[in-house]
Enzyme design. Sequence first.
Site, PDB file in Angstrom:
ATOM      1  N   SER A 180       9.531   0.887  13.901  1.00 52.83           N
ATOM      2  CA  SER A 180       9.177   2.026  13.055  1.00 52.83           C
ATOM      3  C   SER A 180      10.153   2.190  11.896  1.00 52.83           C
ATOM      4  CB  SER A 180       9.169   3.301  13.892  1.00 52.83           C
ATOM      5  OG  SER A 180       9.098   4.419  13.048  1.00 52.83           O
ATOM      6  N   ARG A 233       9.568   0.211   0.642  1.00 46.75           N
ATOM      7  CA  ARG A 233       9.418  -0.985   1.474  1.00 46.75           C
ATOM      8  C   ARG A 233       9.480  -2.282   0.674  1.00 46.75           C
ATOM      9  NH1 ARG A 233       4.609   1.577   5.266  1.00 46.75           N
ATOM     10  NH2 ARG A 233       5.978   3.042   6.318  1.00 46.75           N
ATOM     11  N   HIS A 325       2.219  -5.985   6.389  1.00 49.93           N
ATOM     12  CA  HIS A 325       1.938  -4.764   7.129  1.00 49.93           C
ATOM     13  C   HIS A 325       0.668  -4.048   6.687  1.00 49.93           C
ATOM     14  CE1 HIS A 325       2.645  -1.246   9.485  1.00 49.93           C
ATOM     15  NE2 HIS A 325       2.878  -0.468   8.463  1.00 49.93           N
ATOM     16  N   GLU A 349      -7.989   2.167   4.703  1.00 48.05           N
ATOM     17  CA  GLU A 349      -7.321   0.960   4.213  1.00 48.05           C
ATOM     18  C   GLU A 349      -8.320  -0.055   3.652  1.00 48.05           C
ATOM     19  OE1 GLU A 349      -4.672  -0.908   7.033  1.00 48.05           O
ATOM     20  OE2 GLU A 349      -4.154  -2.527   5.662  1.00 48.05           O
ATOM     21  N   ARG A 359       2.339   1.191  -1.498  1.00 48.76           N
ATOM     22  CA  ARG A 359       2.122   2.384  -0.704  1.00 48.76           C
ATOM     23  C   ARG A 359       3.451   2.865  -0.126  1.00 48.76           C
ATOM     24  NH1 ARG A 359       1.541   3.649   4.415  1.00 48.76           N
ATOM     25  NH2 ARG A 359       1.742   1.536   5.185  1.00 48.76           N
ATOM     26  N   LEU A 365      -1.814   6.918   6.649  1.00 48.62           N
ATOM     27  CA  LEU A 365      -2.400   7.893   7.566  1.00 48.62           C
ATOM     28  C   LEU A 365      -3.020   9.022   6.767  1.00 48.62           C
ATOM     29  CD1 LEU A 365       0.586   7.967  10.059  1.00 48.62           C
ATOM     30  CD2 LEU A 365      -1.617   6.861  10.403  1.00 48.62           C
TER      31      LEU A 365
END
Lengths: 566, 252
Positions: A180, A233, A325, A349, A359, A365
């Site tokens: 996570s 990310r 991912h 998605e 993102r 979510l």
Amino acid sequence: MITVPAKRTYRLAEVSANIIDQCVAQGVPFARDYGGLLDNRSFGGVQVSRTFYARGQTGQQLLLGAYSALMRQVGKGAVQMYDRHEMLDVVVVDGKARGIIARNLITGEIERHGAHAVLLCTGGYGNVFFLSTNAMGSNVTAAWKAHKRGAYFGNPCYTQIHPTCIPVSGTHQSKLTLMSESLRNDGRIWVPKNIEDAKAIREGKKKGSDIAEGDRDYYLERRYPAFGNLVPRDVASRAAKERCDAGFGVNKTGEAVYLDFSAAIERYGKLEANVKKIENPSKEKIIELGRAVVSEKYGNLFDMYENIVGENPYDHAMKIYPAVHYTMGGLWVDYNLQTTVPGLFCLGEANFSDHGANRLGASALMQGLADGYFVIPYTVGDYLADDIRTGPIDTKRPEFDAAEKEQKDRINHFLNNKGTKPVDDFHRRLGKVMWDKCGMARNAQGLQEAITEIRQIREEFYRDVRVPGKNSEFNQELEKAGRVADFLELGELMCMDALNRNESCGGHFREEYAETDGPQQGEAKRDDANYAYVAAWEWTGDAGKANLHKEALVFDEVKLTQRSYK
Amino acid sequence: MGNMKLNLKIWRQAGPNDKGQMKDYPVSNVSEDMSFLEMLDVLNDDIVRKGDDPIAFDHDCREGICGSCSLFINGEAHGPGKGITTCQLHMRRFKDGDTIHVEPWRAQAFPVIKDLATNRSAFDRIQAAGGFVSINTSGNLVDGNAVPIPKDDADKAFDAATCIGCGACVATCPNGSAMLFTAAKVSQLSLLPQGKPERKRRALAMVEQMDKEGFGNCSNTGACEIECPKNISLEHIARLNREYLAATVTKE
């Protein structure tokens, strides 16, 4: 003028606050503070704590909340569920989506389902890379078939590579496990400063704990002092790749960096000692107390890591490496989430909307739930209003015959093919091409090579794949064959899209387009004058011959600038 | 690839009406870093190349959260190790030369689809009977902070909510009972203020559906708690019993 993408994102921001209220009402057990109110925490790409969470499994809990709401409708008879079914095609009648062809995965029966509208909520296509954090069953088939029936595919090359995954351990690897992102709240990412140390670690002569504090390179904190370990990310992933490519990787394969909790353990241990009124605690006591705090926050993740890697992450720093991912690209949709095929909608998605090229944490979510709970209930009604007198859709029409025959022919081809290699063999090869040439960093030459290689693999796949068994049974190899066939076409489109976009933005990093000097040296270099558009590709009958349509991104109130994480 | 050699004894069953039998599969080149399912992938790869029918088994997320994988390994649901699903089981827990028995979940309510894959849709029907809060997505919502929830209650509800519905509790129970699964769902919602208004109806309806599906009764052996990959506690069964009793006594 406000363009559709901007309007959609504005709406997402507006309805997003309702999502938490909706999920709380459904019984999703979000984290609460001692005062009984909802708790927040920080996440990648932000400098404030504003993310609602449910331990390390927020997505799972939101999914279970949605599942319980769905089962309520199933219990009432308002929804009929076809589990263990796979959609194989969309049926278009007079320009409108009027149903689907599906396969019952247990009996193999090919079914026709007529409909006034078709909604695809089929997820992303990260498994085109073979190795990803996606579930094994995730695939592009429904979206790809819709594309081949006329739905444009938006920004296919935008892929998110997540920085905190467990590194690959060998050729048997079937998927990658995401640790996570919440771990980056407390973990510090580093590699050795000296290349000799990295080499010694790779050869097993040294351990991470042997490296003195001064000999560690906390490269995210060094390069991005403002965000540190919480950079977005894509930035964190590229920085890890940069260090490993330069020879500083810390596992056998050279593709891993440390995620170290020792500083957090010490910090929490000291706080805990104060709370417990322990005067002059020993170093051992501090570590003991700190470990208990870290265990309470991340215990399940640490256990998961130990199971997979066989090493205790409390004693040794975790090793992580980026992995595929999420795919920001997907079917192009308008403000009503309708694709370019009337009556065919796409949510979550599976569509391309809302995230642009990059993102941020927790917003998948947010988008998925907003699309499903608060957008589509209103927009699909608008479409259906015109069909109020249409009556049931006749599935005996020739369009259904033709679509069904096409699917049956394909299945028969696979089953009767006298090939020699299993489906996964081709999928692995495709994945490697995609990862090496259309992954974290891309360049024109590599992308051109990738296109050629994908065509070769595709040709060989149809000629040499072996699918055992028959159609009229639970046949997992046959399921995979159909999905990999579609990945083999999608992969080419992704490379074409990446080749077309001569700039770097978000998850799409072209090595030729990086800042060469100044404070942002080495960072992504956008070309807003030429590429401020959504690339929406139209199928023209052959992979590799897609037509490009451009949807301009227009900004009136805000001006496009470069975001600095320094 | 590694160098462990194993003797696998795997349940093969062509379909729900086939009798089925254990078959021997020697495997070599197993690495201790492989997950159990990856070891089966390697075996299946070999089987397909030889032109035979690969072993069917359910799996999806391969990180312990979807509840699909469901192997009974050496007499234990999800194999050796506590708090893990089959996909999280790694080969380092086995030794070179080991014989490993692999079977599907065995319970009347979970018929075999093929080989190691079973039909667990009975759980869906239990959920559909009452495992929800009756609210719509009308946008007519109250603020999530309007009703403060004591952290303790939220934490306990969360412990129950971690159930992934894999069915290990049923497979491991000598009675084939689904009490731990049903209790987890009832417990989660009855601990939260949002779920309280429907608690009586929920407990009665879910237990009724559970019985209808052919699951056995609970006789407090506690086996389910030991094999549950999410460590869901028997306390939740006690809570379900209280909920059910209260609902029965006060039923109109």
